[in-house]
Design a protein around this motif. Structure first.
Motif, PDB file in Angstrom:
ATOM      1  N   HIS A  74     -20.661 -13.156  60.722  1.00  0.00           N
ATOM      2  CA  HIS A  74     -21.073 -14.141  61.737  1.00  0.00           C
ATOM      3  C   HIS A  74     -21.804 -13.184  62.713  1.00  0.00           C
ATOM      4  O   HIS A  74     -21.810 -11.968  62.591  1.00  0.00           O
TER       5      HIS A  74
ATOM      6  N   ALA B 212     -28.102 -17.973  58.420  1.00  0.00           N
ATOM      7  CA  ALA B 212     -27.594 -17.765  56.969  1.00  0.00           C
ATOM      8  C   ALA B 212     -28.853 -17.424  55.834  1.00  0.00           C
ATOM      9  O   ALA B 212     -28.330 -17.482  54.884  1.00  0.00           O
ATOM     10  N   VAL B 213     -29.943 -17.586  56.202  1.00  0.00           N
ATOM     11  CA  VAL B 213     -30.988 -17.394  55.184  1.00  0.00           C
ATOM     12  C   VAL B 213     -30.960 -15.953  55.064  1.00  0.00           C
ATOM     13  O   VAL B 213     -31.275 -15.136  55.605  1.00  0.00           O
TER      14      VAL B 213
ATOM     15  N   THR C 243     -21.147 -19.613  53.866  1.00  0.00           N
ATOM     16  CA  THR C 243     -20.761 -19.681  55.213  1.00  0.00           C
ATOM     17  C   THR C 243     -19.714 -18.655  55.495  1.00  0.00           C
ATOM     18  O   THR C 243     -18.826 -18.253  54.869  1.00  0.00           O
ATOM     19  N   PRO C 244     -20.113 -17.919  56.776  1.00  0.00           N
ATOM     20  CA  PRO C 244     -19.203 -16.593  57.055  1.00  0.00           C
ATOM     21  C   PRO C 244     -17.788 -17.176  57.501  1.00  0.00           C
ATOM     22  O   PRO C 244     -16.791 -16.273  57.170  1.00  0.00           O
TER      23      PRO C 244
ATOM     24  N   HIS D  14     -15.689 -25.940  59.750  1.00  0.00           N
ATOM     25  CA  HIS D  14     -17.030 -25.425  59.215  1.00  0.00           C
ATOM     26  C   HIS D  14     -17.332 -25.992  58.053  1.00  0.00           C
ATOM     27  O   HIS D  14     -16.513 -26.850  57.182  1.00  0.00           O
TER      28      HIS D  14
ATOM     29  N   ILE E 250     -23.301 -24.193  53.412  1.00  0.00           N
ATOM     30  CA  ILE E 250     -24.378 -24.480  54.342  1.00  0.00           C
ATOM     31  C   ILE E 250     -25.515 -25.344  53.843  1.00  0.00           C
ATOM     32  O   ILE E 250     -26.331 -25.988  54.217  1.00  0.00           O
TER      33      ILE E 250
HETATM   34  C1  LIG Z   1     -27.090 -26.125  59.036  1.00  0.00           C
HETATM   35  C2  LIG Z   1     -26.122 -24.691  59.286  1.00  0.00           C
HETATM   36  C3  LIG Z   1     -24.894 -24.907  59.328  1.00  0.00           C
HETATM   37  C4  LIG Z   1     -24.110 -23.904  59.463  1.00  0.00           C
HETATM   38  N1  LIG Z   1     -22.782 -24.006  59.658  1.00  0.00           N
HETATM   39  C5  LIG Z   1     -21.749 -23.107  59.746  1.00  0.00           C
HETATM   40  C6  LIG Z   1     -20.664 -23.007  59.869  1.00  0.00           C
HETATM   41  O1  LIG Z   1     -19.977 -24.290  60.154  1.00  0.00           O
HETATM   42  N2  LIG Z   1     -19.906 -22.086  59.975  1.00  0.00           N
HETATM   43  C7  LIG Z   1     -20.439 -20.838  60.044  1.00  0.00           C
HETATM   44  O2  LIG Z   1     -19.536 -19.839  59.937  1.00  0.00           O
HETATM   45  N3  LIG Z   1     -21.828 -20.481  59.958  1.00  0.00           N
HETATM   46  C8  LIG Z   1     -22.648 -21.628  59.818  1.00  0.00           C
HETATM   47  N4  LIG Z   1     -23.847 -21.546  59.643  1.00  0.00           N
HETATM   48  C9  LIG Z   1     -24.463 -20.018  59.533  1.00  0.00           C
HETATM   49  C10 LIG Z   1     -24.252 -19.115  60.616  1.00  0.00           C
HETATM   50  O3  LIG Z   1     -24.746 -19.800  61.875  1.00  0.00           O
HETATM   51  C11 LIG Z   1     -25.008 -18.006  60.425  1.00  0.00           C
HETATM   52  O4  LIG Z   1     -24.349 -17.179  59.165  1.00  0.00           O
HETATM   53  C12 LIG Z   1     -24.616 -16.905  61.627  1.00  0.00           C
HETATM   54  O5  LIG Z   1     -25.356 -17.211  62.914  1.00  0.00           O
HETATM   55  C13 LIG Z   1     -25.138 -15.365  61.231  1.00  0.00           C
HETATM   56  O6  LIG Z   1     -26.629 -15.448  61.115  1.00  0.00           O
HETATM   57  P1  LIG Z   1     -27.113 -14.783  59.740  1.00  0.00           P
HETATM   58  O7  LIG Z   1     -26.155 -15.396  58.666  1.00  0.00           O
HETATM   59  O8  LIG Z   1     -28.432 -15.342  59.644  1.00  0.00           O
HETATM   60  O9  LIG Z   1     -26.988 -13.476  59.760  1.00  0.00           O
HETATM   61  C14 LIG Z   1     -24.616 -22.572  59.444  1.00  0.00           C
HETATM   62  C15 LIG Z   1     -25.893 -22.629  59.182  1.00  0.00           C
HETATM   63  C16 LIG Z   1     -26.755 -23.454  58.935  1.00  0.00           C
HETATM   64  C17 LIG Z   1     -28.310 -23.558  59.049  1.00  0.00           C
END
Ligand SMILES: Cc1cc2nc3c(=O)[nH]c(=O)nc-3n(C[C@H](O)[C@H](O)[C@H](O)COP(=O)(O)O)c2cc1C
Length: 367
Positions: free
Chosen positions: A106, A244-245, A304-305, A330, A334
């Protein structure tokens, strides 16, 4: 420098934090005279809301949109459109730990470094998937703009963990099936397997990733502003702004690297007086400009991290190595919730470029 706005003719500014008062969007540059109701935006936001199933977060948010400005008597005025959604189902207790023990995968550590510890860590703050509410709001307006040109944007899940949709899926199945299952997959038999994949990981305190495909139909040839605002680079940038992309590919994607030119090139033909290509390995974009074929783009999401499985981390207060088992609410995957987000991102970039290219007038229709 700040980076909370995107777009040139149609500009989205995204604001709000996961556990703050609200999340929202300001959309500037929308032509005047576009019919717009809260309901138009609500329909799109409802697609992003977590379902009442085991494959999404137990956080329950109504996500009721309020249009604050830029709309009068049911039409856009040409002024900035501000929209908000209030955060209601907030439980920040589990997040006390993350400022001290950053979650692996994360943004807790990088955000702390960047903002000197002043960032709001609750629910991931600005780094929460919740900020994508703003993308969907912008997408709702973009879709209305694109509707004026007959452009349709679709999206569906094509992979979760190791379960994949094989081959092309008819557009009709995407339109009809995606929102009839919790994983947003257009092929019901594959959807069942995807659900199992998520539940299996979730039972082990773990998570899975996957791939979303977004498609735009009836896009005219000529959208895109080479060199640095080429259509593919702008779409890729927008998609990479979805948390998360981890990868974006167009058409044949990375597979094109192993093809011969004779196989990769899309041969031209004329059908009903229109220039088309017989294959679409380019994903509808050549030289950064749309070629009139469907735009086909896929985004790969990481797992999901936040997971409850014990993981190695560090304690930033004591500067010692430590462990974390994270207990917040969580999405175990995702991908399903990112389907309407990816669709909105593609719609937004196309609407921005359609305005830039002069396909859309500044006033839709005089009052
Ligand atoms: C629709 C959506 C839901 C998400 N839900 C979660 C979640 O429940 N728990 C979590 O750890 N990350 C979640 N994420 C991902 C994190 O926001 C993301 O992995 C984090 O900000 C780190 O950014 P990065 O993965 O782009 O480096 C979600 C992302 C999206 C698009």
């Amino acid at each position: 420098m700040n980076g909370n706005s995107i777009g040139k003719a149609l500009v989205l500014t995204c604001f709000g934090e996961s556990h703050g008062k609200c999340v929202g969007a300001v959309i500037d540059g929308c032509p005047a005279g576009l019919p717009l109701k809260e309901e138009d935006v609500q329909i799109e936001l409802n697609k992003r809301r977590p379902g009442l199933t085991a494959v999404s977060t137990p956080r329950r948010e109504e996500d009721r949109v309020e249009i604050i400005s830029g709309v009068y008597k049911g039409y856009t005025t040409g002024a900035p459109i501000c929209m908000i959604v209030k955060n209601r189902d907030v439980d920040s207790t589990p997040y006390r730990v993350v400022s001290i023990k950053p979650r692996p995968g994360h943004a807790d550590y990088t955000a702390r470094v960047k903002y000197g510890g002043y960032n709001d860590p609750r629910g991931g703050g600005r780094f929460s998937g919740r900020i994508t509410v703003a993308y969907v709001m912008a997408g709702a307006i973009a879709k209305k703009i694109l509707g004026l040109l007959g452009i349709e944007v679709l999206a569906h899940t094509v992979q979760i963990g190791n379960v994949k949709v094989e081959g092309d899926v008819p557009y009709e199945s995407i339109r009809g099936n995606v929102y009839s299952n919790p994983v947003r997959c257009a092929v019901p038999e594959v959807a069942e397997k995807m659900i199992k994949e998520i539940l299996e990981a979730s039972r082990e305190g773990d998570s899975v990733g996957g791939v979303v495909e977004a498609i735009a139909l009836n896009v005219p040839a000529g959208l895109g502003e080479p060199i640095f605002d080429s259509l593919d680079s702008d779409i890729a940038k927008m998609l990479f702004n979805i948390p998360a992309v981890r990868g974006v590919e167009f058409g044949a994607g990375f597979k094109i690297a192993s093809m011969r030119g004779s196989e990769a090139n899309d041969p031209y033909a004329i059908r009903d007086g229109k220039i088309v290509t017989l294959t679409n390995n380019a994903g509808g974009i050549l030289g950064g400009i749309s070629n009139g074929m469907p735009i086909l783009v896929r985004a790969a999401f990481k797992p999901t991290p936040s997971i409850s499985k014990r993981q190695k981390t560090v304690n930033l207060e004591t500067m010692s190595e430590d462990y974390i088992e994270f207990s917040g609410r969580h999405d175990p995957c995702i991908v399903p919730r990112a389907v309407p987000v990816a669709e909105s991102c593609l719609a937004f970039v196309l609407a921005d470029h359609a305005i830039r290219a002069g396909f859309i007038p500044r006033i839709i229709k005089n009052a």
